[in-house]
Every structure is written in structure tokens, then in C-alpha cells.
Write a protein that holds these residues in place. Structure first.
Motif, PDB file in Angstrom:
ATOM      1  N   ASN A   1      -2.091  13.374 -21.773  1.00 53.38           N
ATOM      2  CA  ASN A   1      -3.401  13.530 -21.147  1.00 53.38           C
ATOM      3  C   ASN A   1      -3.619  12.341 -20.220  1.00 53.38           C
ATOM      4  OD1 ASN A   1      -6.103  13.687 -20.442  1.00 53.38           O
ATOM      5  ND2 ASN A   1      -6.849  14.062 -22.529  1.00 53.38           N
ATOM      6  N   SER A   2      -3.704  12.594 -18.940  1.00 57.81           N
ATOM      7  CA  SER A   2      -3.832  11.493 -17.975  1.00 57.81           C
ATOM      8  C   SER A   2      -5.174  10.784 -18.072  1.00 57.81           C
ATOM      9  CB  SER A   2      -3.623  12.016 -16.544  1.00 57.81           C
ATOM     10  OG  SER A   2      -4.664  12.891 -16.163  1.00 57.81           O
ATOM     11  N   ASP A   3      -6.114  11.348 -18.842  1.00 64.02           N
ATOM     12  CA  ASP A   3      -7.438  10.728 -19.013  1.00 64.02           C
ATOM     13  C   ASP A   3      -7.513   9.881 -20.274  1.00 64.02           C
ATOM     14  OD1 ASP A   3     -10.220  10.461 -18.103  1.00 64.02           O
ATOM     15  OD2 ASP A   3     -10.728  11.610 -19.905  1.00 64.02           O
TER      16      ASP A   3
ATOM     17  N   ASP B   1       4.854   6.348 -19.142  1.00 61.36           N
ATOM     18  CA  ASP B   1       4.812   7.476 -20.082  1.00 61.36           C
ATOM     19  C   ASP B   1       5.244   8.776 -19.419  1.00 61.36           C
ATOM     20  OD1 ASP B   1       4.020   5.704 -21.989  1.00 61.36           O
ATOM     21  OD2 ASP B   1       1.968   6.460 -22.186  1.00 61.36           O
ATOM     22  N   LEU B   2       4.925   8.953 -18.139  1.00 62.78           N
ATOM     23  CA  LEU B   2       5.392  10.154 -17.430  1.00 62.78           C
ATOM     24  C   LEU B   2       6.910  10.163 -17.313  1.00 62.78           C
ATOM     25  CD1 LEU B   2       2.720  10.547 -14.595  1.00 62.78           C
ATOM     26  CD2 LEU B   2       3.189  12.183 -16.448  1.00 62.78           C
ATOM     27  N   ASN B   3       7.492   8.997 -17.044  1.00 65.03           N
ATOM     28  CA  ASN B   3       8.955   8.920 -17.020  1.00 65.03           C
ATOM     29  C   ASN B   3       9.549   9.259 -18.379  1.00 65.03           C
ATOM     30  OD1 ASN B   3       9.766   8.284 -14.340  1.00 65.03           O
ATOM     31  ND2 ASN B   3       9.042   6.184 -14.592  1.00 65.03           N
TER      32      ASN B   3
ATOM     33  N   LEU C   1      10.285  10.920  -6.532  1.00 65.09           N
ATOM     34  CA  LEU C   1      10.508   9.619  -5.897  1.00 65.09           C
ATOM     35  C   LEU C   1       9.166   8.964  -5.637  1.00 65.09           C
ATOM     36  CD1 LEU C   1      12.931   8.378  -3.250  1.00 65.09           C
ATOM     37  CD2 LEU C   1      10.500   8.234  -2.701  1.00 65.09           C
ATOM     38  N   LEU C   2       9.057   7.693  -6.039  1.00 70.59           N
ATOM     39  CA  LEU C   2       7.821   6.937  -5.868  1.00 70.59           C
ATOM     40  C   LEU C   2       8.152   5.578  -5.267  1.00 70.59           C
ATOM     41  CD1 LEU C   2       4.773   7.294  -6.503  1.00 70.59           C
ATOM     42  CD2 LEU C   2       5.179   6.059  -8.635  1.00 70.59           C
TER      43      LEU C   2
ATOM     44  N   LEU D   1      -2.830  12.876  -9.680  1.00 72.29           N
ATOM     45  CA  LEU D   1      -1.773  13.123  -8.697  1.00 72.29           C
ATOM     46  C   LEU D   1      -0.395  12.916  -9.312  1.00 72.29           C
ATOM     47  CD1 LEU D   1      -0.487  13.431  -5.867  1.00 72.29           C
ATOM     48  CD2 LEU D   1      -1.081  11.045  -5.415  1.00 72.29           C
ATOM     49  N   TYR D   2      -0.211  11.806 -10.004  1.00 79.19           N
ATOM     50  CA  TYR D   2       1.101  11.521 -10.587  1.00 79.19           C
ATOM     51  C   TYR D   2       1.444  12.503 -11.714  1.00 79.19           C
ATOM     52  CZ  TYR D   2       0.954   7.102  -7.981  1.00 79.19           C
ATOM     53  OH  TYR D   2       0.902   6.148  -6.995  1.00 79.19           O
TER      54      TYR D   2
END
Length: 635
Positions: A589-591, A513-515, A475-476, A463-464
Motif C-alpha cells: 500500500n503506497s499510503d 519495497d517496490l524493488n 528504469l528510474l 506514480l512509482y
């Protein structure tokens, strides 16, 4: 104690602006101001109370005695009462005792323009100043580089009363403690901005701050005004922007507040169909009254000027825009054209946005607007409301609805995710996963995810990852960044102890890491509000619940390839079409195992083949991890 001395801070021009609704610095005139006259220090008081027969300042300096310090009404029909009281000092508590011309009604009110208030449940105003030596000049000079619509904009939404509490006594942290703990945490996790749920003074904790009394005072729950300035200062010094929730939509009817202020409907609309909010049992501002418009716009500019706010997120805009909002037939009256739009509100919001952007460079206004009202985030010059951004509520509802479904059923609902791209670029959208989504039985964001524990957290990471690669700003709400298990409770701290467990620590690492990815990859922000910044590769593979797309920046070399797998099935040899030849490298890779994932992924640089697919001349076979977002770059 000395008597009231005739004195005024108002010029004739001030009064003309006030009456016309164009005075945007009213806080410099109305309220309580520490000044010196003929070598005597004291306080100048001024309050707007046009139906008053008399106005007394009562406080700890006169034992709260009515009539001891009577203000004088101005001769110009402005309805302003004023006067200078010698020897009153900073820290004095006071209210206005107002005897109305309407049947002798007497009200005792806090100062609408007070800079500081007693801590609830006490209700008096406090004489205070706005002195602070700011140390954020570097940020202020360059904040356009942080706040522009073509910049990364990742917001951490915070409720100060429950982000973290202290010890067994469960006490609030102070602004100064937040200046250490919160600033360090936001910097560590990489968010570009903090958004504070309302910090203006409010009487009732369960309102979360959305029913304000002290519009010009940061709540005293956590300290004094200068200590809140220090918190903002420290955030700026750390390179973090500050957005404040602003609530011009309604206010409570507490006895010491704005309601029935001088024995008349002064701030609220006198017609209950327009002046009362049935959902929140609160009062609604009279947006057509010039003096009220001056009050509200002055308030907005006040926080930008004196607290260096970088943006205002305007709450409940939809409730302001529609005359029939939460009202049944017969409970509202159409506008002069027979429509349901509140024309006074539309005019007010346009004027508010024009005033903000004209007076302050490098700031943003953000609308929480939940309907399809057109052109909310378009300039007033082309007929829009003038906001910089708008919350994308449709994306939020559709996405959360989809993610709650068991993965076996997702192939039947892929359109719930792809639909957002049909309207994404109609506004400058911010993607919100806000406080409203983790209360009232909705569960936490993590708690909504289906499957066993591994699948729940894989879904959450997916989701993220999808959110951060979808066009728009982000926004979180606090706690969601580490997968808080339970719903948000405003009366206690977040469940920080969960970070000792790998799944929760993994989600926090993922958000960090996404930021970093968002800030380092121009394709994710340079054209985030433009259709030129997005292109589908394949959105129709419902059977596998996979879709793929391209995010584009100003330079083709910055383009990113994003592939999302919405089931727990590993997809080996999954082919997608690509726009050009070269090498493909997986950059996220989110996994990944560092996020407590299974570690399935693509290593090294993969050669793109001259094999047509998805309507393109080139293609490649990928290994898709279960419940994952994979981000690639072509070199």
C-alpha cells in the motif's frame, strides 16, 4: 629513440573481414598494443587512414615531432598504417599526425582504438593494457538468471559525474569510491541493474557523455580502465547487472576526434544530408561503409568482452532510422524505394544485434527509440531489428502528462493512462523515467506533482507504484528514488541532504519495497511482455478516477490484484470483481505510514463474496487509500 620496425598483427583473413565489414574484434589489431619482438618490448601501432600520404606517431617519447616515427602503409589497399616502436612503455602519451593526399591536409588525431585517454581538456591517447583479475565468475556464469526477459529488471540510471561529489571542492568521486558507495546504495535500494550514462571518453561535460571521442576508453575523469573494471566487478559481486549507454548515432567534430580523420570523410557519411546532425551539430556515421560497421560492432562487443557489461542501451535510435529526422523538405533524400527509412542503418542495427546475441549469452540490447517504428524488439529472423527491449516513450509522456493534472480534472483524462495497454505487448517495453525528463525546465519528477506537499509525495508514490505494477521492465533516474526537488544539475551532487526529511526518506523506502515486491512476485515479471500476463478488472470508472487489473505469472496462485486511486478522496466500500473465491490480503500500500503516507488500508485477510460484479462471479469491498496503489493477493 628507436626507429619504427616493420611488423603486423593482421593476417590476410583479418583484412578480408575488415573490408567486408565482418571483423568484430578490430580492437585486437588496430590501436596501440604492448608487445615484445625478439626480446624487445615496445608498442605496435596500427591506424586506418586510407587517404593518408604519411602517418607519424607523435608523443611524449619523441617530443611530438612529426616524421620521427613514420608508420608504413599495408600493400593490400586496406588503408591501414602500422609499425612497431621499441622501448615505448605503458603510460606513454601519443597521437597520429596524418598528412593527407587531399591537398596536403594535415590532421593530428587521438587514436580511435585507444584504451585510455588523457583527462579533458587534454586530448592525447595513452598506451595502456586491459589486464584485470576478475572476481565475478559466479555472476557471469549465472547472469541469464538475472538478465532474461522473464526476470525482474529494475534499472537505476546513473550519471557518474553528479551522483555524488566530494567535499567543498566539489570533486568527482573515483571509480574506486563508486565501487564502495554506489554499490552499497544500489544494493540497499534493491535495483537489479545500474545503467551508466556514457562512460566512454568525451571532451565536453555539458554533453553528459553523449558526444564521444574515445569509443574504447572509459573516461579518465574518474580513474583508469582497471579501476572502472573494478567498479563493474564489485557490482557483479553484489548481484547487480551493468548496462552501458552506447552512442553509435553521432559523434562530435572536435579536432582530435573521428571527424575528417585522414583529411577525408572517413567515419562520417560524405553526404551532409546523411552525415550531419542538425540538432546536435555533430557528425553521423556512414553505416553503409563496411569498415565503419566493423569499427562500431567491434566497439559494442569490446565492452561486453573486456568490461563484462550485461547490456547496451543504444541512444537516439530514432535519429538513426529516419533520413528526414530533424530535417526539412529538401534537406534529405528518400531511399531507393522512395521512403524515409535509412536502409543502411536498419541493416547495421540488425547486424549489430545479431553479433551481440550470437557472441554473448545472457545480455540485453535496449533501444531508445521514440517513434512507432515496427518490431524494434523482435528477432531479425522475423524481420525485426533484433533488440531485446525498447523504451516505452509513449507511456512515459502520457503518464507524466496525466500526473501533472490537478486531481479534480483526472476523471476526464483516464484514457491517457489506460491507452498504453492497447500497445503494451507490441514490443518488449521498458518503462523509463530517465534523465531527459528532469532537465531543461521540465522540473524533477517530484516537482511535477500537483497539490500541497503531502499530495505531491502521495502522487509521487502513486506514480512509482503504478509504474512497478504496469507490465514491462523499469528504469528510474538517480535522485528520483528519493524525490529530488530540483532539476538535475550535471555539475553538482544530488541533494542527498533531503533524506533527513520524512517525505523524501519515505519515497526511498517505497522504491526499496517496490524493488523487493517486483523481485519476489513472479506475476510482475514472468509474463511482463505477454498479454497473458495482464487482465483488466475495471478500467472505466472515470468518475472516481480508479482502475483495477490483474497481473499474472505462470501459476494462478501467484496472481496479483492491483487497484489504483488517482484522487485524494478515500474510497470506503469500493467494490471490485474477482476471478475466484478465497481470502484477499493486502501486500503493498503506497499510503502506508512507513512511506510518510496517511496509513489508510486493509488489514488482515478479507473474505471474497459470491456476489457478481465487474462481469465476474465474485467480488469484494475494499478501503482505498487516497492517491494510492494497493496490491492484493488471493489465498
Amino acid at each position: 629513440m628507436s626507429k619504427v620496425i616493420t611488423h603486423s598483427l593482421f593476417t590476410d583473413f583479418d583484412i578480408d573481414l575488415f573490408k567486408a565489414g565482418k571483423h568484430y574484434r578490430l580492437y585486437e589489431k588496430l590501436g596501440a598494443h604492448l608487445i615484445e619482438i625478439d626480446g624487445v618490448k615496445g608498442v605496435y601501432f596500427a591506424v586506418w587512414a586510407p587517404t593518408a600520404h604519411s602517418v607519424s606517431v607523435v608523443g611524449d617519447f619523441n617530443y611530438w615531432t612529426q616524421g620521427e616515427h613514420l608508420l608504413q602503409v599495408r600493400w593490400d589497399s586496406s588503408g591501414i598504417w602500422e609499425g612497431f616502436i621499441p622501448l615505448i612503455e605503458k603510460g606513454a602519451t601519443y597521437k597520429y599526425k596524418i598528412q593527407s593526399n587531399n591537398d596536403g591536409i594535415v590532421t593530428e588525431k587521438a587514436d580511435p582504438f585507444a584504451f585510455y585517454c588523457e583527462q579533458p581538456p587534454n586530448t592525447a591517447s595513452i598506451v595502456w593494457d586491459l589486464d584485470h583479475k576478475w572476481s565475478d565468475s559466479k555472476w557471469m556464469k549465472s547472469r541469464q538468471d538475472h538478465n532474461g526477459l522473464d526476470k525482474p529488471y529494475s534499472v537505476y540510471e546513473v550519471h557518474l559525474g553528479s551522483w555524488k561529489r566530494h567535499g567543498e571542492e566539489n570533486r568527482f568521486l573515483t571509480y574506486l569510491e563508486f565501487a564502495e558507495d554506489l554499490v552499497a546504495y544500489v544494493k540497499e535500494t534493491g535495483f537489479t541493474h545500474v545503467e551508466f550514462m556514457p562512460i566512454m571518453e568525451y571532451p565536453y561535460d555539458p554533453s553528459w557523455g553523449y558526444q564521444l571521442v574515445g569509443y574504447f576508453a572509459p573516461t579518465s575523469r574518474f580513474g583508469n580502465p582497471q579501476e572502472f573494471m573494478m567498479l563493474v566487478d564489485k557490482l557483479h559481486q553484489a548481484g547487480i547487472g551493468v548496462i552501458l549507454d552506447w552512442v553509435p548515432s553521432h559523434f562530435p567534430d572536435d579536432a582530435h576526434g573521428l571527424g575528417f580523420f585522414d583529411g577525408s570523410n572517413l567515419f562520417e557519411h560524405p553526404d551532409r544530408r546523411k552525415g550531419y546532425h542538425p540538432d546536435w551539430k555533430s557528425l553521423v556515421f556512414n553505416y553503409g561503409r563496411n569498415e565503419v560497421r566493423s569499427f562500431l560492432i567491434s566497439n559494442a562487443l569490446f565492452w561486453l568482452q573486456h568490461y563484462h557489461a550485461d547490456g547496451l542501451r543504444v541512444d537516439a535510435v530514432a535519429s538513426m532510422l529516419y533520413l528526414d529526422y530533424s530535417r526539412k523538405d529538401g534537406e534529405w533524400e528518400p531511399n531507393i524505394y522512395g521512403g524515409r527509412e535509412n536502409l543502411d542503418t536498419i541493416s547495421f542495427l540488425k547486424e549489430f544485434n545479431e553479433a551481440v546475441y550470437l557472441n554473448y549469452e545472457g545480455v540485453q540490447t535496449i533501444a531508445e527509440e521514440s517513434t512507432s517504428f515496427p518490431m524494434v524488439s523482435r528477432p531479425t529472423s522475423v524481420g525485426g531489428l533484433g533488440f531485446g527491449m525498447k523504451w516505452m516513450m509513449g507511456w512515459m509522456h502520457d503518464t507524466l502528462e496525466y500526473f501533472q493534472k490537478d486531481t479534480v480534472y483526472r476523471k476526464y483524462h483516464q484514457n491517457e493512462l489506460t491507452f498504453s495497454m492497447t500497445y503494451t505487448f507490441s514490443e518488449n517495453f521498458m518503462l523509463p523515467l530517465s534523465h531527459d525528463e528532469v532537465v531543461y525546465g521540465k522540473k524533477s519528477i517530484a516537482g511535477r506533482m500537483p497539490g500541497d506537499e503531502w499530495q505531491k509525495f502521495a502522487n509521487l508514490r502513486l506514480l512509482y507504484g503504478y509504474m512497478f505494477t504496469h507490465p514491462g521492465t523499469k528504469l528510474l533516474f538517480m535522485g528520483s528514488e528519493f524525490g529530488q526537488s530540483g532539476e538535475w544539475n550535471f555539475e553538482s551532487s544530488l541533494d542527498w541532504h533531503l533524506l533527513q526529511f520524512p517525505f523524501h526518506e519515505g519515497v526511498k523506502k517505497l522504491i526499496t519495497d517496490l524493488n523487493a515486491l517486483y523481485k519476489s512476485e513472479p506475476a510482475l515479471y514472468e509474463k511482463q511482455f505477454s498479454p497473458e500476463g495482464f487482465e483488466w478488472i475495471n478500467y472505466s470508472d472515470h468518475q472516481n478516477a480508479v482502475f483495477s487489473f490483474i497481473r499474472k505469472g505462470n501459476k494462478p496462485k501467484d496472481d496479483l490484484i492491483i487497484v489504483c486511486n488517482f484522487t485524494q478522496v478515500v474510497r470506503p466500500n469500493y467494490r471490485i470483481g474477482l476471478p475466484k473465491k478465497g481470502k484477499l490480503k493486502e501486500i503493498f500500500n503506497s499510503d502506508a505510514t512507513i512511506y510518510a503516507g496517511s496509513g489508510v488500508g486493509n488489514t488482515g485477510k478479507l473474505a471474497i463474496e459470491s456476489s457478481p460484479y465487474d462481469g465476474r462471479d465474485y467480488s469484494i469491498e475494499l478501503l482505498l487509500a487516497p492517491l494510492s496503489v494497493n496490491v492484493f493477493k488471493i489465498s
